[in-house]
Design an enzyme around this catalytic site. Structure first.
Site, mmCIF file in Angstrom:
data_model
loop_
_atom_site.group_PDB
_atom_site.id
_atom_site.type_symbol
_atom_site.label_atom_id
_atom_site.label_comp_id
_atom_site.label_asym_id
_atom_site.label_seq_id
_atom_site.Cartn_x
_atom_site.Cartn_y
_atom_site.Cartn_z
ATOM 1 C CD1 TRP A 104 43.274 -11.378 -31.345
ATOM 2 C CD2 TRP A 104 43.491 -10.780 -33.487
ATOM 3 N NE1 TRP A 104 42.250 -11.953 -32.054
ATOM 4 C CE2 TRP A 104 42.355 -11.606 -33.367
ATOM 5 C CE3 TRP A 104 43.826 -10.282 -34.755
ATOM 6 C CZ2 TRP A 104 41.557 -11.947 -34.460
ATOM 7 C CZ3 TRP A 104 43.027 -10.627 -35.843
ATOM 8 C CH2 TRP A 104 41.917 -11.442 -35.691
ATOM 9 C CG ASP A 117 43.664 -5.217 -29.839
ATOM 10 O OD1 ASP A 117 42.477 -4.909 -29.630
ATOM 11 O OD2 ASP A 117 44.012 -6.076 -30.683
ATOM 12 C CE LYS A 159 36.468 -9.930 -31.435
ATOM 13 N NZ LYS A 159 37.771 -9.652 -32.031
HETATM 14 C C1 LIG Z 1 38.775 -9.646 -32.831
HETATM 15 C C2 LIG Z 1 40.056 -9.039 -32.472
HETATM 16 C C3 LIG Z 1 40.857 -8.380 -33.416
HETATM 17 C C4 LIG Z 1 40.507 -8.312 -34.874
HETATM 18 O O1 LIG Z 1 39.474 -7.423 -35.076
HETATM 19 P P1 LIG Z 1 38.969 -7.035 -36.548
HETATM 20 O O2 LIG Z 1 37.982 -5.949 -36.231
HETATM 21 O O3 LIG Z 1 38.348 -8.253 -37.136
HETATM 22 O O4 LIG Z 1 40.125 -6.549 -37.323
HETATM 23 C C5 LIG Z 1 42.028 -7.786 -32.977
HETATM 24 N N1 LIG Z 1 42.398 -7.839 -31.688
HETATM 25 C C6 LIG Z 1 41.659 -8.473 -30.754
HETATM 26 C C7 LIG Z 1 42.116 -8.500 -29.332
HETATM 27 C C8 LIG Z 1 40.470 -9.091 -31.125
HETATM 28 O O5 LIG Z 1 39.734 -9.720 -30.194
#
Ligand SMILES: *Cc1c(COP(=O)(O)O)cnc(C)c1O
Length: 360
Positions: A102, A172, A196
């Site tokens: 990511w 993030d 999540k």
């Molecule tokens: C799941 C995840 C993403 C991607 O998220 P989307 O909403 O599917 O774009 C990005 N960064 C992290 C750390 C993630 O766990």
């Protein structure tokens, strides 16, 4: 109906009381006479929902007044572009720590709009650790410094935050927001896809320091401009209304539980149950450097591919589902977000012990 223990990395399980409340309110929210799904986002009922969601998030995360909370769409992945388009306001340079897929994607996307610098990376060993950071490599002129606080795929997390001085720290937090206490004032921007730890897919939450709003590049699409969403109270267009509503229920559940500090203790306890077992087992092994272990995502492996496959198959049959690891790591991964009860981890470990005995 029998519910399974769902170890999915995302979308992931929600607290059962949240689902029950949603079920209760499915046909009619409050005195509205309609489902939240059927409601105008401009209605007073929905305004109440989004206001309450923001209020709860501010309270739980202790978000200072000089930060805006935005309820957006497009997933965490849209933020990979939105952040540079809005934050490249001076030098158009940014520092990145590459701790997983990511972070790499965020880096690649930002590279289309400015000059990106990799401060450190753990790509050399499939991201199974958090690299040491050398502050002399930080660019004091950077418009922002980017990290992924928890690495969903690899199961690592930053246990200390880099001191970036006046350079805004961008995080993030998709897979560990609300799971442990953070001092929001240490960040310029925090974002998370909701699926999540916050609610269902479709909602992306951005917490941004006010002075970082209003500097979007000219090419920025209207929908990608933080200022538009901040000025319009996340109602420039139709927000993901139902996902916001479920997020409100999740936050109410979390508050009821005692807030993030209590949640963090439970998360530490949960993770310890599984890590302690991995450390003593002669069959199952954790894949991550100990000091950087995630509280949310725990990858592990058996000695052979055959055993991995057999374990996943038998676990699934017993109601422990979505344990297959990411294809880049292999083996297994147990995602134990806030909603996973302690009992779920205990039962999983009992099953692993039994599997180990049976397959010696
Ligand atoms: C799941 C995840 C993403 C991607 O998220 P989307 O909403 O599917 O774009 C990005 N960064 C992290 C750390 C993630 O766990």
């Amino acid at each position: 109906m029998e519910r399974v223990y769902n170890f999915s990395a995302g979308p992931s399980m929600l607290p059962e009381p949240v689902l029950r409340k949603a079920q209760q309110e499915m046909l009619g929210y409050g005195k509205s006479g309609m489902s939240v799904m059927e409601m105008s986002h401009r209605s007073s009922h929905f305004q109440e929902i989004i206001d309450e969601t923001e209020k709860l998030l501010r309270e739980l995360m202790k978000i200072p007044d000089n930060y805006k909370v935005l309820f957006l769409q497009g997933g965490a992945s849209s933020q990979f572009a939105m952040i540079p388009m809005n934050l490249f306001r001076n030098s158009k340079k940014a520092d990145f720590v590459i701790t997983g897929l990511w972070a790499k994607k965020a880096y690649q996307e930002a590279s289309r709009y400015g000059k990106t610098n990799i401060v450190a990376s753990s790509a050399d060993t499939t991201f199974n650790y958090i690299p040491e950071l050398d502050p002399s490599k930080f660019d004091p002129e950077a418009d922002y410094f980017y990290i992924t606080t928890n690495n969903t795929i690899y199961g690592t997390r930053f246990t200390t935050l880099p001191d970036t001085g006046n350079v805004p720290l961008v995080a993030d937090m998709s897979s560990n927001i609300l799971s442990q206490e953070y001092d929001v004032s240490k960040f310029g921007l925090i974002f998370a896809g909701a699926q999540k730890n916050m609610g269902p897919a479709g909602l992306t939450v951005v917490i941004i320091r006010q002075d970082l709003i209003g500097h979007a590049m000219d090419i920025t699409p209207t929908m990608f401009n933080y200022k538009i969403h901040a000025d319009e109270g996340s109602m420039y267009n139709t927000p993901p209304t139902y996902s916001i509503y479920i997020c409100k229920l999740v936050l109410e559940w979390l508050k009821e539980l005692g807030g993030i500090s209590v949640m963090e203790k439970i998360n530490i306890e949960k993770a310890k149950i599984l890590y302690d077992f991995l450390d003593e087992s002669s069959m199952f092994k954790g894949t991550v450097v100990k000091k950087d272990r995630s509280l949310m995502n725990i990858p592990f492996i058996c000695p052979t591919e055959e055993l991995n496959a057999k374990f996943i198959k038998e676990a699934t049959a017993k109601g422990f589902v979505n344990l297959k690891g990411h294809r880049t790591v292999g083996g297994m991964r147990a995602s134990i977000y806030n909603a996973m009860p302690v009992e779920g981890v205990q039962k999983l470990v009992e099953f692993m012990k039994q599997f180990e005995v049976e397959n010696k």
